[in-house]
Write an enzyme that holds these catalytic residues in place. Sequence first.
Site, PDB file in Angstrom:
ATOM      1  N   ARG A 135     -17.163  -9.170   2.198  1.00 50.68           N
ATOM      2  CA  ARG A 135     -15.641  -9.339   2.187  1.00 50.68           C
ATOM      3  C   ARG A 135     -15.329  -9.150   0.561  1.00 50.68           C
ATOM      4  O   ARG A 135     -14.266  -8.605   0.457  1.00 50.68           O
ATOM      5  CB  ARG A 135     -14.880 -10.628   2.542  1.00 50.68           C
TER       6      ARG A 135
ATOM      7  N   TYR B 147       7.941   6.110   6.091  1.00 54.33           N
ATOM      8  CA  TYR B 147       7.056   6.003   7.321  1.00 54.33           C
ATOM      9  C   TYR B 147       7.397   4.761   8.082  1.00 54.33           C
ATOM     10  O   TYR B 147       7.993   3.743   7.635  1.00 54.33           O
ATOM     11  CB  TYR B 147       5.657   5.866   6.927  1.00 54.33           C
TER      12      TYR B 147
ATOM     13  N   ASP C 105       3.615   6.755  -1.917  1.00 55.81           N
ATOM     14  CA  ASP C 105       2.655   6.885  -0.575  1.00 55.81           C
ATOM     15  C   ASP C 105       2.389   8.420  -0.539  1.00 55.81           C
ATOM     16  O   ASP C 105       3.367   9.461  -0.555  1.00 55.81           O
ATOM     17  CB  ASP C 105       3.465   6.446   0.701  1.00 55.81           C
TER      18      ASP C 105
ATOM     19  N   LYS D 156      -5.425   9.593   7.685  1.00 58.50           N
ATOM     20  CA  LYS D 156      -5.032  10.994   7.959  1.00 58.50           C
ATOM     21  C   LYS D 156      -5.873  12.015   7.192  1.00 58.50           C
ATOM     22  O   LYS D 156      -6.963  12.295   7.599  1.00 58.50           O
ATOM     23  CB  LYS D 156      -3.657  11.110   7.278  1.00 58.50           C
TER      24      LYS D 156
HETATM   25  C1  LIG Z   1       3.017   8.046   5.334  1.00 58.61           C
HETATM   26  C2  LIG Z   1       2.258   7.146   6.128  1.00 58.61           C
HETATM   27  N1  LIG Z   1       2.062   6.234   5.334  1.00 58.61           N
HETATM   28  C3  LIG Z   1       1.248   5.139   5.847  1.00 58.61           C
HETATM   29  C4  LIG Z   1       1.068   4.907   7.309  1.00 58.61           C
HETATM   30  C5  LIG Z   1       0.101   3.832   8.188  1.00 58.61           C
HETATM   31  O1  LIG Z   1      -0.964   4.281   8.264  1.00 58.61           O
HETATM   32  P1  LIG Z   1      -2.104   3.189   8.869  1.00 58.61           P
HETATM   33  O2  LIG Z   1      -1.979   3.651  10.457  1.00 58.61           O
HETATM   34  O3  LIG Z   1      -3.584   3.849   8.587  1.00 58.61           O
HETATM   35  O4  LIG Z   1      -1.746   1.781   8.680  1.00 58.61           O
HETATM   36  C6  LIG Z   1       1.045   6.328   8.098  1.00 58.61           C
HETATM   37  C7  LIG Z   1       0.800   6.452   9.154  1.00 58.61           C
HETATM   38  O5  LIG Z   1       1.049   7.300  10.098  1.00 58.61           O
HETATM   39  C8  LIG Z   1       2.000   7.414   7.209  1.00 58.61           C
HETATM   40  O6  LIG Z   1       1.958   8.344   7.892  1.00 58.61           O
END
Ligand SMILES: Cc1ncc(COP(=O)(O)O)c(C=O)c1O
Length: 372
Positions: free
Chosen positions: A47, A99, A171, A196
């Site tokens: 961890r 998001y 992000d 992604k």
């Molecule tokens: C731009 C963006 N940030 C964060 C996330 C969250 O990702 P996770 O599903 O790995 O938590 C997503 C998910 O689609 C996203 O499109």
Amino acid sequence: MRIETVAVHAGAEVDPATGAVTPAIHPSTTFEREPDGSFPRGHIYSRSSAPNRAALEACLSALEGGADAIAFASASAATSAIFQSLGPGARVVAPTDAYYGTGKLLRDVFAGWGLETTFADMTDLAAVERAVRPTTKLVWAESPSNPLWKVSDLAKLGAIARAAGATFVCDNTTATPVLQSPFKLGADLIVHATTKYLGGHSDVLGGGIVVRERGPLLDRLRTLQTAGGAVPSPFDCWLVLRGIRTLPYRVRAQSEHALRVATFLASHPRVERVHYPGLPSHPGHDIARRQMALFGGMLSVQVKGGADAAIAVAAKVRVFTRATSFGGTESLVEHRASIEGPGTTTPDNLLRVSIGLEHPDDLIEDLGQALG
Ligand SMILES: Cc1ncc(COP(=O)(O)O)c(C=O)c1O
């Protein structure tokens, strides 16, 4: 070194015990101490740290040109850790069109423990300046933003955050480090859904935070990672790292193919509007040209005739798969408002499209037959 070389080599070393070029997966949760109780090999308990995670973190940090990186079990866990690092009563400025899950965390989780969020249109710099208060501790940006792919001027947002003494977070999931370098534009932290493009094969959930410099914020985030325990498994780290090795080539192809698909859709009589930063008609096109190398593999299309017409188009695709998420090798289409559910501000005739690695002509033919 150039990003192609970094993507192939960062976090990699030939295994001194076996000569293996590809890294082993180390599922061990616990690591041997020396007779004097020390840990010269760096790991104690998985961890806190583990070999595959350390390799992934080194690679994430190198890709973005950061000082260090912290890997999480998902980007949502990474995002939560950043919000947890703020004390109650702190204010956050976040995009109205971040998001969906990021907005949901702020509204449904962190509002309850005293974080106050002002949602602003990050493409309107005057609105962002109005939203920033003396207690603002964090400004969050996502560009291009999901699912309208709005482009915000990261250098100008960074300057606003800096003037307010706030941490500026970007992000960078959609652009990836291949297309956009937020640290060069003033970001303090970069967040990735490695789920992604970095993972790149729709087979692993993961997230990461890259920090521009070492200091108390890194220490706090590291504590939130190791004490909170939302860490990725060794196999998850191995998969993300394996995906990253081909990231630059995938993202470039996906960006080129997305531009071709977007151009086709923009001239189709059944299409109301295409949202893609690479189209000159996109409101953020000029900023995207300045701050991105290419325009990314994501686009959205509004179909004439409302939600039913859009859903009917998605029902007819053969090469695309109807599914959420993005950044994999296969092209995906989804009716976004249905996924986001009640309260969504996404237009109800919008289909979100993730361009994979199929031949772009096959994708264009498929969308052409689905639109009819
Ligand atoms: C731009 C963006 N940030 C964060 C996330 C969250 O990702 P996770 O599903 O790995 O938590 C997503 C998910 O689609 C996203 O499109």
